[in-house]
Design a protein around this motif. Structure first.
Motif, PDB file in Angstrom:
ATOM      1  N   GLU A 184      15.189 -31.284  16.312  1.00 28.97           N
ATOM      2  CA  GLU A 184      16.322 -30.631  15.664  1.00 28.97           C
ATOM      3  C   GLU A 184      17.363 -30.201  16.702  1.00 28.97           C
ATOM      4  O   GLU A 184      18.566 -30.365  16.507  1.00 28.97           O
ATOM      5  CB  GLU A 184      15.843 -29.411  14.866  1.00 28.97           C
ATOM      6  CG  GLU A 184      16.975 -28.710  14.128  1.00 28.97           C
ATOM      7  CD  GLU A 184      16.448 -27.788  13.030  1.00 28.97           C
ATOM      8  OE1 GLU A 184      15.249 -27.464  13.028  1.00 28.97           O
ATOM      9  OE2 GLU A 184      17.265 -27.402  12.165  1.00 28.97           O
ATOM     10  N   ALA A 207      11.969 -29.152   7.523  1.00 29.24           N
ATOM     11  CA  ALA A 207      12.792 -29.862   8.511  1.00 29.24           C
ATOM     12  C   ALA A 207      13.681 -30.890   7.822  1.00 29.24           C
ATOM     13  O   ALA A 207      14.870 -31.020   8.132  1.00 29.24           O
ATOM     14  CB  ALA A 207      11.909 -30.539   9.552  1.00 29.24           C
ATOM     15  N   VAL A 212      16.901 -32.623   9.641  1.00 28.37           N
ATOM     16  CA  VAL A 212      16.269 -33.274  10.793  1.00 28.37           C
ATOM     17  C   VAL A 212      15.899 -34.705  10.382  1.00 28.37           C
ATOM     18  O   VAL A 212      15.358 -34.919   9.290  1.00 28.37           O
ATOM     19  CB  VAL A 212      15.000 -32.501  11.238  1.00 28.37           C
ATOM     20  CG1 VAL A 212      14.329 -33.198  12.417  1.00 28.37           C
ATOM     21  CG2 VAL A 212      15.348 -31.061  11.578  1.00 28.37           C
TER      22      VAL A 212
END
Ligand code: NCD
Ligand code: ZN
Ligand code: ZN
Length: 434
Positions: A184, A207, A212
């Motif tokens: 990230e 995420a 991400v």
């Protein structure tokens, strides 16, 4: 020349993101020719091969040796180069020489390649982010597992539960959290290998929500087997990460349906029968062949109504094509002479038999498993590599690298204003004031 295909289904060939063909280095376990024959007979038209060979794929010289071996391949392939502390300065030259992607062994496994330090992993991600290149990560915490295995061995424990206890789910949770943080922060694309536990799914879900660019694979063994099977089978089922408690199976399946897990890979990891059946579990090599059995195993579950055939195609082909930059440039979409196709009989029943595997390693935890749904014909770029359930031997060498058709656009830029993230771009002199 026509093919009688009434009642059969035409699927895009499977793309397996995770195979170990052991070539160069371990012909007693597998070769490119035998491993890719197994792929062809499993409805798999493209494989991505792992760098823990001997030599490991961390230098251009070693890559050249692997490319030479891959000239015997029945199916198309990508090659994951090694991302480790001493390869960081060679990533660009490895890419120029033909690797499609990288693999970081964050966690100890076969080949004993040292895990990259967090510093090296960050630097590798910094370098690869602007290039758009995705890195596969074996995410397990090696210091936890080393210590716990030592404790188990000291206690004289050589049973299946001891193996599971040596690599608990917390190893995976901790390492995935770390890898996602670095990905990230740098904007690097990552791919989580052989995802095995329900307990780290929340990290992946969060995420992905934050944007991400992480893709995730799981394998048939984590969906369909559990520690009860290991108690029965012993070292044959030893692999990394370990087969876990039964309560992990359904949540992993649900995560596939939900899209938190993107795809099925096999972690095809052949070893010899002797290496898999030593009485002491710690001396059994980890992993087993899988590239030839994935499709019958998964089609059996589709036949049971656990997901749709279209779901399966997303997991076996569409999502891996997207992850590795092949979507729309290669595969069934390109049609005609370029088609990568598996023609399957969903009604055909049978029993998996390890003796019939094309892998050099004729030992499998799936031996004796009843399945329904088989690939009958496999075409790579329009040419049969399996026909009527038989390997087309003359097609050895037909496979080629997908590097030439791979398109990996640069990933989204990092927040360079708040963080001079790339050590090589750090400006000299006075820091800016607010
Ligand atoms: C793999 C192997 O044998 O190369 N073994 C395994 O247990 N999965 C390595 C790996 O993927 O970690
Ligand atoms: Zn691994
Ligand atoms: Zn593997």
């Amino acid at each position: 020349e026509t093919l009688q295909a009434d009642g059969l289904y035409l699927l895009p060939g499977a793309i397996d993101s995770h195979v170990h063909f052991r070539d160069p280095g371990y012909p007693n376990k597998e070769t490119w020719k035998s491993g890719s024959a197994a792929a062809a007979c499993g409805g798999v038209t493209t494989v991505f091969e792992m760098p823990n060979t001997n030599p490991a794929t961390g230098t251009v010289e070693a890559l050249r040796i692997k490319q030479k071996a891959a000239e015997s391949s029945y199916v198309d392939y990508g090659i994951h180069g090694l991302l480790g502390d001493d390869t960081i300065d060679r990533l660009e030259e490895l890419l120029d020489a033909g690797v499609t992607s990288f693999k970081a062994f964050v966690g100890n496994t076969f080949g004993n390649l040292p895990a990259p330090t967090d510093g090296a992993l960050l630097e590798g991600f910094e370098k690869l982010a602007p290039l758009g290149i995705r890195t596969v990560v074996h995410a397990e915490n090696s210091s936890i597992m080393a210590r716990r295995q030592q404790r188990m061995e000291e206690a004289g424990r050589i049973d299946a539960m001891a193996h599971l206890a040596s690599r608990p789910a917390v190893c995976e949770i901790e390492a995935i959290g770390r890898v996602l943080t670095l990905a990230e922060w740098t904007g690097a694309r990552v791919h989580i290998a052989h995802h095995s536990s329900r307990d780290s799914l929340f990290l992946l879900r969060d995420a992905k929500r934050r944007g991400v660019d992480v893709t995730v694979e799981t394998c048939p063994q984590y969906l369909l087997l559990n520690i009860g099977d290991m108690t029965r089978l012993g070292g044959i089922l030893r692999l990394n990460p370990p087969i876990r408690e039964a309560h992990h199976n359904q949540p992993l399946w649900d995560a596939l349906v939900e899209g938190v897990i993107d795809m099925i890979a096999t972690d095809h990891a052949p070893h010899t029968p002797e290496e898999k059946s030593r009485p002491n579990i710690w001396q059994c090599d980890c992993g087993f062949p899988g590239v030839e059995t994935q499709m019958p195993l998964m089609l059996t579950e589709i036949n049971r109504g656990r997901a749709s055939l279209m779901d399966y195609v997303r997991w076996s082909s569409v999502n891996p094509a997207k992850a590795w930059g092949l979507y729309g440039t290669k595969g069934v979409i390109a049609a005609g002479a370029h088609a990568d196709i598996a023609i399957v009989d969903l009604a055909r029943e049978g029993v998996l038999s390890e003796g019939k595997l094309h892998s050099v390693s004729k030992i499998s935890p799936w031996n004796g498993r009843v399945v329904k749904g088989y690939p009958l014909h496999t075409l790579v770029r329009g040419r049969f590599v399996m026909r009527d359930g038989r390997l087309v031997e003359e097609a050895a060498g037909w496979g080629q690298s997908v590097k030439g058709v791979q398109r990996m656009p640069a990933s989204r830029p990092r927040n360079v204003e708040s963080y001079t993230s790339n050590i090589l771009e750090t400006p000299a002199g006075v820091p800016p004031t607010a």
